[in-house]
Design a protein around this motif. Sequence first.
Motif, PDB file in Angstrom:
ATOM      1  N   UNK A  39       0.697  -1.134  -0.607  1.00  0.00           N
ATOM      2  CA  UNK A  39      -0.188   0.407  -0.302  1.00  0.00           C
ATOM      3  C   UNK A  39       0.862   1.727   0.163  1.00  0.00           C
ATOM      4  N   UNK A  40       1.782   1.499   1.475  1.00  0.00           N
ATOM      5  CA  UNK A  40       2.460   2.486   1.110  1.00  0.00           C
ATOM      6  C   UNK A  40       3.715   2.342  -0.089  1.00  0.00           C
ATOM      7  N   UNK A  41       4.383   1.203  -0.829  1.00  0.00           N
ATOM      8  CA  UNK A  41       5.428   1.390  -1.593  1.00  0.00           C
ATOM      9  C   UNK A  41       4.751   1.575  -2.706  1.00  0.00           C
ATOM     10  N   UNK A  42       3.859   1.530  -3.151  1.00  0.00           N
ATOM     11  CA  UNK A  42       3.669   1.133  -4.517  1.00  0.00           C
ATOM     12  C   UNK A  42       2.463   2.128  -4.319  1.00  0.00           C
ATOM     13  N   UNK A  43       1.361   1.897  -3.840  1.00  0.00           N
ATOM     14  CA  UNK A  43      -0.139   3.085  -4.012  1.00  0.00           C
ATOM     15  C   UNK A  43      -0.096   4.230  -3.303  1.00  0.00           C
ATOM     16  N   UNK A  44       0.149   4.471  -2.718  1.00  0.00           N
ATOM     17  CA  UNK A  44       0.175   5.890  -2.159  1.00  0.00           C
ATOM     18  C   UNK A  44       2.062   6.937  -1.941  1.00  0.00           C
ATOM     19  N   UNK A  45       2.971   5.958  -2.248  1.00  0.00           N
ATOM     20  CA  UNK A  45       4.337   5.960  -2.195  1.00  0.00           C
ATOM     21  C   UNK A  45       4.694   7.159  -1.140  1.00  0.00           C
ATOM     22  N   UNK A  46       4.788   6.516   0.272  1.00  0.00           N
ATOM     23  CA  UNK A  46       4.545   7.165   1.321  1.00  0.00           C
ATOM     24  C   UNK A  46       6.141   6.175   1.922  1.00  0.00           C
ATOM     25  N   UNK A  47       7.148   6.127   1.147  1.00  0.00           N
ATOM     26  CA  UNK A  47       8.147   5.043   1.571  1.00  0.00           C
ATOM     27  C   UNK A  47       8.420   5.213   3.936  1.00  0.00           C
ATOM     28  N   UNK A  48       7.857   5.838   4.169  1.00  0.00           N
ATOM     29  CA  UNK A  48       8.082   6.122   6.232  1.00  0.00           C
ATOM     30  C   UNK A  48       7.354   5.520   6.514  1.00  0.00           C
ATOM     31  N   UNK A  49       6.405   5.091   5.993  1.00  0.00           N
ATOM     32  CA  UNK A  49       5.308   4.310   6.666  1.00  0.00           C
ATOM     33  C   UNK A  49       6.050   3.221   5.346  1.00  0.00           C
ATOM     34  N   UNK A  50       6.171   2.625   5.050  1.00  0.00           N
ATOM     35  CA  UNK A  50       5.843   0.892   5.012  1.00  0.00           C
ATOM     36  C   UNK A  50       7.463   1.091   5.745  1.00  0.00           C
ATOM     37  N   UNK A  51       8.396   1.392   5.663  1.00  0.00           N
ATOM     38  CA  UNK A  51       9.564   0.955   6.741  1.00  0.00           C
ATOM     39  C   UNK A  51       8.443   0.655   8.148  1.00  0.00           C
ATOM     40  N   UNK A  52       7.989   1.712   8.304  1.00  0.00           N
ATOM     41  CA  UNK A  52       7.392   1.318   9.679  1.00  0.00           C
ATOM     42  C   UNK A  52       6.570   0.828   9.721  1.00  0.00           C
ATOM     43  N   UNK A  53       6.281   0.025   9.436  1.00  0.00           N
ATOM     44  CA  UNK A  53       5.591  -1.247   9.027  1.00  0.00           C
ATOM     45  C   UNK A  53       6.360  -2.254   9.385  1.00  0.00           C
ATOM     46  N   UNK A  54       7.376  -2.229   8.605  1.00  0.00           N
ATOM     47  CA  UNK A  54       8.575  -3.326   8.679  1.00  0.00           C
ATOM     48  C   UNK A  54       8.566  -3.501   9.647  1.00  0.00           C
ATOM     49  N   UNK A  55       9.208  -2.042  10.709  1.00  0.00           N
ATOM     50  CA  UNK A  55      10.209  -2.025  12.155  1.00  0.00           C
ATOM     51  C   UNK A  55       9.140  -2.760  12.988  1.00  0.00           C
ATOM     52  N   UNK A  56       7.578  -2.314  12.483  1.00  0.00           N
ATOM     53  CA  UNK A  56       6.696  -3.098  13.201  1.00  0.00           C
ATOM     54  C   UNK A  56       6.639  -4.531  13.816  1.00  0.00           C
ATOM     55  N   UNK A  57       6.711  -5.126  12.433  1.00  0.00           N
ATOM     56  CA  UNK A  57       5.530  -6.795  12.548  1.00  0.00           C
ATOM     57  C   UNK A  57       7.188  -7.306  13.713  1.00  0.00           C
ATOM     58  N   UNK A  58       7.794  -6.847  14.241  1.00  0.00           N
ATOM     59  CA  UNK A  58       8.755  -7.583  15.476  1.00  0.00           C
ATOM     60  C   UNK A  58       8.008  -7.448  16.728  1.00  0.00           C
ATOM     61  N   UNK A  59       7.415  -5.984  16.792  1.00  0.00           N
ATOM     62  CA  UNK A  59       5.637  -5.373  17.652  1.00  0.00           C
ATOM     63  C   UNK A  59       5.291  -7.461  17.757  1.00  0.00           C
ATOM     64  N   UNK A  60       4.688  -7.476  16.688  1.00  0.00           N
ATOM     65  CA  UNK A  60       3.648  -8.905  16.558  1.00  0.00           C
ATOM     66  C   UNK A  60       4.728 -10.702  17.041  1.00  0.00           C
ATOM     67  N   UNK A  61       5.988 -10.282  17.130  1.00  0.00           N
ATOM     68  CA  UNK A  61       6.939 -10.889  17.084  1.00  0.00           C
ATOM     69  C   UNK A  61       7.301 -11.948  15.567  1.00  0.00           C
ATOM     70  N   UNK A  62       7.005 -11.100  14.867  1.00  0.00           N
ATOM     71  CA  UNK A  62       7.478 -11.574  13.010  1.00  0.00           C
ATOM     72  C   UNK A  62       8.424 -11.078  12.140  1.00  0.00           C
ATOM     73  N   UNK A  63       8.495 -11.416  11.896  1.00  0.00           N
ATOM     74  CA  UNK A  63       9.850 -11.304  10.781  1.00  0.00           C
ATOM     75  C   UNK A  63       9.905 -11.335   8.948  1.00  0.00           C
ATOM     76  N   UNK A  64      10.013 -10.425   9.122  1.00  0.00           N
ATOM     77  CA  UNK A  64      10.296  -9.573   7.240  1.00  0.00           C
ATOM     78  C   UNK A  64      10.656 -11.223   6.860  1.00  0.00           C
ATOM     79  N   UNK A  65      10.024 -10.580   5.488  1.00  0.00           N
ATOM     80  CA  UNK A  65      10.887 -12.384   4.658  1.00  0.00           C
ATOM     81  C   UNK A  65      11.191 -10.949   3.067  1.00  0.00           C
TER      82      UNK A  65
END
Length: 298
Positions: free
Chosen positions: A139-165
Amino acid sequence: MLSSASAAAALLPFPPPSSSDESDDAKTLRSQPVLEPEVASPPPQQQQLRQWLELERDCNMAMKALACVGDVDQVVNLFAELMLSASSAGVVPSVLCYNTLLNALVEDGRAAETRKVFDEMLATGVAPNVSSFNILVKLYAWRTVEFHLAYKEIHGMRVHKLEPDVSTYSTLVTGLCQVGKLDEAWGVLDWMLQEGCCPMVHTYTPIVQGYCREGRIEEARKLIDFMEDSGCPPNAVTYNVLIRALCDDARFDEVKQVLAEIKMKGQKPNTVTYNIYMDALSKKGMAKEALQQFEDMQ
């Protein structure tokens, strides 16, 4: 008149109630009756749960079908109907159903609705998975082009004990390349390597395409060589990107070289490859050469 969503759901059979009775054909006559222990029927709650899971599966399939034809409004309506059924059964839709809805909204560019649905999913206690976050990154990298939010979601994955793939990073790389941020895309590649995540062909191909889009064909070819050397050989899509760029620049001798390289590696150019090449030849008035490529393809 049923709505499209209701019609889609109606096409999917609702699971019939289970029965513990055996058919007449299954019974055999015995000379001496033998008493056997009764087979207990599943508890009503278990039956209801099984029926709900089957209904949820069928609804998810219908939502995906509607999303494929671009009928996102009906995806939303069908999910709303599923929520009503879930409420009656005392359950909540699974993360798979939420992801289907989220992805449909993202593909339709509905950023605000996507965020709202994701937050509602968390509020209902449904734990997101890696795919849920990958959809937000898209959504943030392709549609809205808000890369700071895309990075935020990737870092936020660890809050849910998930790792980016690899799909997480590749989605971000694709978005960066689409807007010409090639240096930053390389930075993401370095980042994922540091995290122990190995890039794949769909990670590198957007960078090849970014180079070709900017006319940096030599750098694109060097990257393809690097892919080979690093054990991640390019696929047909990668080569088609390069061939299209060479054709646009009327570098047909180099196209022949690339086609020869593909065949030498044991691969076969696909129909798209030949169509790109023949279309470029035809536009340059090289009909004879285009016909020869058609014969080669046959």
